[in-house]
Design a protein around this motif. Structure first.
Motif, PDB file in Angstrom:
ATOM      1  N   GLU A 233       0.805  -1.209   0.000  1.00 41.78           N
ATOM      2  CA  GLU A 233       0.000   0.000   0.000  1.00 41.78           C
ATOM      3  C   GLU A 233       0.844   1.268   0.000  1.00 41.78           C
ATOM      4  O   GLU A 233       0.402   2.310  -0.447  1.00 41.78           O
ATOM      5  CB  GLU A 233      -0.932   0.053   1.221  1.00 41.78           C
ATOM      6  N   ASP A 234       2.035   1.184   0.564  1.00 41.89           N
ATOM      7  CA  ASP A 234       2.904   2.346   0.700  1.00 41.89           C
ATOM      8  C   ASP A 234       4.313   1.906   0.326  1.00 41.89           C
ATOM      9  O   ASP A 234       4.993   1.264   1.115  1.00 41.89           O
ATOM     10  CB  ASP A 234       2.855   2.873   2.145  1.00 41.89           C
ATOM     11  N   ARG A 235       4.754   2.230  -0.837  1.00 38.72           N
ATOM     12  CA  ARG A 235       6.042   1.744  -1.365  1.00 38.72           C
ATOM     13  C   ARG A 235       7.230   2.117  -0.481  1.00 38.72           C
ATOM     14  O   ARG A 235       8.262   1.500  -0.554  1.00 38.72           O
ATOM     15  CB  ARG A 235       6.270   2.294  -2.781  1.00 38.72           C
ATOM     16  N   ARG A 236       7.066   3.144   0.367  1.00 41.03           N
ATOM     17  CA  ARG A 236       8.169   3.545   1.247  1.00 41.03           C
ATOM     18  C   ARG A 236       8.180   2.747   2.544  1.00 41.03           C
ATOM     19  O   ARG A 236       9.181   2.702   3.231  1.00 41.03           O
ATOM     20  CB  ARG A 236       8.082   5.041   1.569  1.00 41.03           C
ATOM     21  N   GLY A 237       7.052   2.142   2.899  1.00 39.37           N
ATOM     22  CA  GLY A 237       6.941   1.448   4.171  1.00 39.37           C
ATOM     23  C   GLY A 237       7.343  -0.017   4.084  1.00 39.37           C
ATOM     24  O   GLY A 237       7.384  -0.609   3.000  1.00 39.37           O
ATOM     25  N   PHE A 238       7.644  -0.595   5.242  1.00 39.79           N
ATOM     26  CA  PHE A 238       8.006  -2.006   5.322  1.00 39.79           C
ATOM     27  C   PHE A 238       7.253  -2.674   6.458  1.00 39.79           C
ATOM     28  O   PHE A 238       6.926  -2.042   7.461  1.00 39.79           O
ATOM     29  CB  PHE A 238       9.514  -2.171   5.573  1.00 39.79           C
ATOM     30  N   TRP A 239       7.015  -3.947   6.286  1.00 36.56           N
ATOM     31  CA  TRP A 239       6.471  -4.794   7.331  1.00 36.56           C
ATOM     32  C   TRP A 239       7.634  -5.508   8.016  1.00 36.56           C
ATOM     33  O   TRP A 239       8.581  -5.929   7.363  1.00 36.56           O
ATOM     34  CB  TRP A 239       5.566  -5.875   6.747  1.00 36.56           C
ATOM     35  N   ALA A 240       7.543  -5.682   9.323  1.00 33.50           N
ATOM     36  CA  ALA A 240       8.409  -6.597  10.064  1.00 33.50           C
ATOM     37  C   ALA A 240       7.531  -7.803  10.377  1.00 33.50           C
ATOM     38  O   ALA A 240       6.414  -7.652  10.884  1.00 33.50           O
ATOM     39  CB  ALA A 240       8.919  -5.959  11.336  1.00 33.50           C
ATOM     40  N   ILE A 241       8.036  -8.991  10.049  1.00 33.75           N
ATOM     41  CA  ILE A 241       7.234 -10.207  10.185  1.00 33.75           C
ATOM     42  C   ILE A 241       8.006 -11.221  11.027  1.00 33.75           C
ATOM     43  O   ILE A 241       9.181 -11.509  10.754  1.00 33.75           O
ATOM     44  CB  ILE A 241       6.917 -10.803   8.797  1.00 33.75           C
ATOM     45  N   LEU A 242       7.353 -11.756  12.037  1.00 36.85           N
ATOM     46  CA  LEU A 242       7.962 -12.760  12.906  1.00 36.85           C
ATOM     47  C   LEU A 242       8.034 -14.092  12.169  1.00 36.85           C
ATOM     48  O   LEU A 242       7.039 -14.541  11.605  1.00 36.85           O
ATOM     49  CB  LEU A 242       7.135 -12.906  14.192  1.00 36.85           C
ATOM     50  N   THR A 243       9.195 -14.714  12.157  1.00 35.77           N
ATOM     51  CA  THR A 243       9.356 -16.019  11.512  1.00 35.77           C
ATOM     52  C   THR A 243       9.048 -17.127  12.523  1.00 35.77           C
ATOM     53  O   THR A 243       8.970 -16.885  13.733  1.00 35.77           O
ATOM     54  CB  THR A 243      10.795 -16.207  11.002  1.00 35.77           C
ATOM     55  N   ASP A 244       8.921 -18.348  12.018  1.00 36.96           N
ATOM     56  CA  ASP A 244       8.709 -19.497  12.905  1.00 36.96           C
ATOM     57  C   ASP A 244       9.875 -19.644  13.880  1.00 36.96           C
ATOM     58  O   ASP A 244       9.672 -19.939  15.058  1.00 36.96           O
ATOM     59  CB  ASP A 244       8.542 -20.781  12.089  1.00 36.96           C
ATOM     60  N   GLN A 245      11.080 -19.415  13.397  1.00 37.26           N
ATOM     61  CA  GLN A 245      12.256 -19.498  14.256  1.00 37.26           C
ATOM     62  C   GLN A 245      12.219 -18.417  15.341  1.00 37.26           C
ATOM     63  O   GLN A 245      12.562 -18.672  16.494  1.00 37.26           O
ATOM     64  CB  GLN A 245      13.533 -19.370  13.416  1.00 37.26           C
ATOM     65  N   GLY A 246      11.786 -17.227  14.974  1.00 37.83           N
ATOM     66  CA  GLY A 246      11.648 -16.153  15.953  1.00 37.83           C
ATOM     67  C   GLY A 246      10.615 -16.485  17.014  1.00 37.83           C
ATOM     68  O   GLY A 246      10.812 -16.208  18.204  1.00 37.83           O
ATOM     69  N   LEU A 247       9.520 -17.100  16.591  1.00 40.93           N
ATOM     70  CA  LEU A 247       8.480 -17.497  17.534  1.00 40.93           C
ATOM     71  C   LEU A 247       9.011 -18.562  18.488  1.00 40.93           C
ATOM     72  O   LEU A 247       8.726 -18.532  19.687  1.00 40.93           O
ATOM     73  CB  LEU A 247       7.249 -18.001  16.781  1.00 40.93           C
ATOM     74  N   GLU A 248       9.818 -19.484  17.988  1.00 35.97           N
ATOM     75  CA  GLU A 248      10.433 -20.517  18.846  1.00 35.97           C
ATOM     76  C   GLU A 248      11.346 -19.882  19.890  1.00 35.97           C
ATOM     77  O   GLU A 248      11.311 -20.260  21.067  1.00 35.97           O
ATOM     78  CB  GLU A 248      11.240 -21.508  18.002  1.00 35.97           C
ATOM     79  N   VAL A 249      12.174 -18.926  19.470  1.00 34.56           N
ATOM     80  CA  VAL A 249      13.078 -18.243  20.402  1.00 34.56           C
ATOM     81  C   VAL A 249      12.267 -17.503  21.460  1.00 34.56           C
ATOM     82  O   VAL A 249      12.593 -17.544  22.649  1.00 34.56           O
ATOM     83  CB  VAL A 249      14.026 -17.288  19.645  1.00 34.56           C
ATOM     84  N   LEU A 250      11.218 -16.839  21.027  1.00 34.48           N
ATOM     85  CA  LEU A 250      10.363 -16.112  21.955  1.00 34.48           C
ATOM     86  C   LEU A 250       9.744 -17.065  22.974  1.00 34.48           C
ATOM     87  O   LEU A 250       9.780 -16.801  24.181  1.00 34.48           O
ATOM     88  CB  LEU A 250       9.259 -15.369  21.185  1.00 34.48           C
ATOM     89  N   ARG A 251       9.196 -18.149  22.505  1.00 33.61           N
ATOM     90  CA  ARG A 251       8.574 -19.120  23.421  1.00 33.61           C
ATOM     91  C   ARG A 251       9.596 -19.691  24.401  1.00 33.61           C
ATOM     92  O   ARG A 251       9.292 -19.875  25.582  1.00 33.61           O
ATOM     93  CB  ARG A 251       7.915 -20.241  22.625  1.00 33.61           C
ATOM     94  N   ALA A 252      10.798 -19.968  23.924  1.00 32.32           N
ATOM     95  CA  ALA A 252      11.841 -20.516  24.797  1.00 32.32           C
ATOM     96  C   ALA A 252      12.287 -19.502  25.848  1.00 32.32           C
ATOM     97  O   ALA A 252      12.617 -19.873  26.977  1.00 32.32           O
ATOM     98  CB  ALA A 252      13.036 -20.972  23.959  1.00 32.32           C
ATOM     99  N   ALA A 253      12.290 -18.229  25.498  1.00 34.04           N
ATOM    100  CA  ALA A 253      12.766 -17.185  26.415  1.00 34.04           C
ATOM    101  C   ALA A 253      11.686 -16.676  27.364  1.00 34.04           C
ATOM    102  O   ALA A 253      11.998 -16.193  28.456  1.00 34.04           O
ATOM    103  CB  ALA A 253      13.318 -16.009  25.609  1.00 34.04           C
ATOM    104  N   ALA A 254      10.427 -16.785  26.975  1.00 34.41           N
ATOM    105  CA  ALA A 254       9.342 -16.135  27.712  1.00 34.41           C
ATOM    106  C   ALA A 254       9.204 -16.619  29.147  1.00 34.41           C
ATOM    107  O   ALA A 254       9.031 -15.808  30.065  1.00 34.41           O
ATOM    108  CB  ALA A 254       8.023 -16.304  26.962  1.00 34.41           C
ATOM    109  N   GLY A 255       9.281 -17.910  29.387  1.00 31.72           N
ATOM    110  CA  GLY A 255       9.106 -18.441  30.738  1.00 31.72           C
ATOM    111  C   GLY A 255      10.150 -17.913  31.706  1.00 31.72           C
ATOM    112  O   GLY A 255       9.830 -17.472  32.816  1.00 31.72           O
ATOM    113  N   GLY A 256      11.410 -17.959  31.296  1.00 36.29           N
ATOM    114  CA  GLY A 256      12.480 -17.447  32.148  1.00 36.29           C
ATOM    115  C   GLY A 256      12.359 -15.949  32.366  1.00 36.29           C
ATOM    116  O   GLY A 256      12.626 -15.439  33.464  1.00 36.29           O
TER     117      GLY A 256
END
Length: 162
Positions: free
Chosen positions: A98-121
């Motif tokens: 929609e906006d050629r100057r803008g960008f999306w940041a998208i969480l990958t499956d690997q990023g979600l795994e790291v997040l889940r592993a870190a969240a409890g601690g």
């Protein structure tokens, strides 16, 4: 005293003590949580916040400028952090159609795994450092104070009559 300082309402001793205590507490808590996250998961507190924000967003994606506001960092710092997260494979960037100057940041499956592993601690450390030291009533009071101080629509943000 200069003319500009004449109308200054200086902090009294109690206010100065509370202000400095707030700054020290915030700094130490952030430092401890950052160090703990780095040791446990290899991501720092800001990067963890980015992963959390993306995980909670629809489609696990956010516009970069919205993400910067969400995690309370400058756009340049966010860009640097996203680059680090991209290199690690935790996030990817895509141009916004929609906006050629803008960008999306998208969480990958690997990023979600790291997040889940870190969240409890991480939540354990937050509890130990903050919430386990407070009574339930103090948590409510702290929440009320933070809502007054947090930038936003200004609701209730006026001076407190003593």
């Amino acid at each position: 005293m200069t003319a500009r300082e004449e109308g200054v309402r200086w902090l009294d001793a109690e206010e100065q003590s509370v202000w400095r205590s707030l700054l020290r507490a915030q700094s130490r808590i952030e430092e401890e949580l950052d160090r703990d996250l780095q040791a446990r998961s290899g991501v720092g507190l800001v990067e963890f916040g980015i992963l959390v924000a993306l995980s909670e967003a629809p489609g696990m994606r956010m516009r970069m400028r919205v993400l910067a506001d969400s995690v309370i960092v400058s756009k340049s710092r966010l860009s640097h952090q996203i680059t680090r997260l991209e290199r690690a494979g935790y996030v990817r960037r895509e141009p916004c159609e929609e906006d050629r100057r803008g960008f999306w940041a998208i969480l990958t499956d690997q990023g979600l795994e790291v997040l889940r592993a870190a969240a409890g601690g991480h939540v354990t450390r937050v509890r130990e450092r903050v919430f386990d030291r407070l009574t339930r009533e103090q948590v409510r009071q702290l929440g009320a104070v933070m809502r007054l101080l947090e930038p936003g629509d200004g609701a209730g943000g006026g001076p407190n009559p003593r």
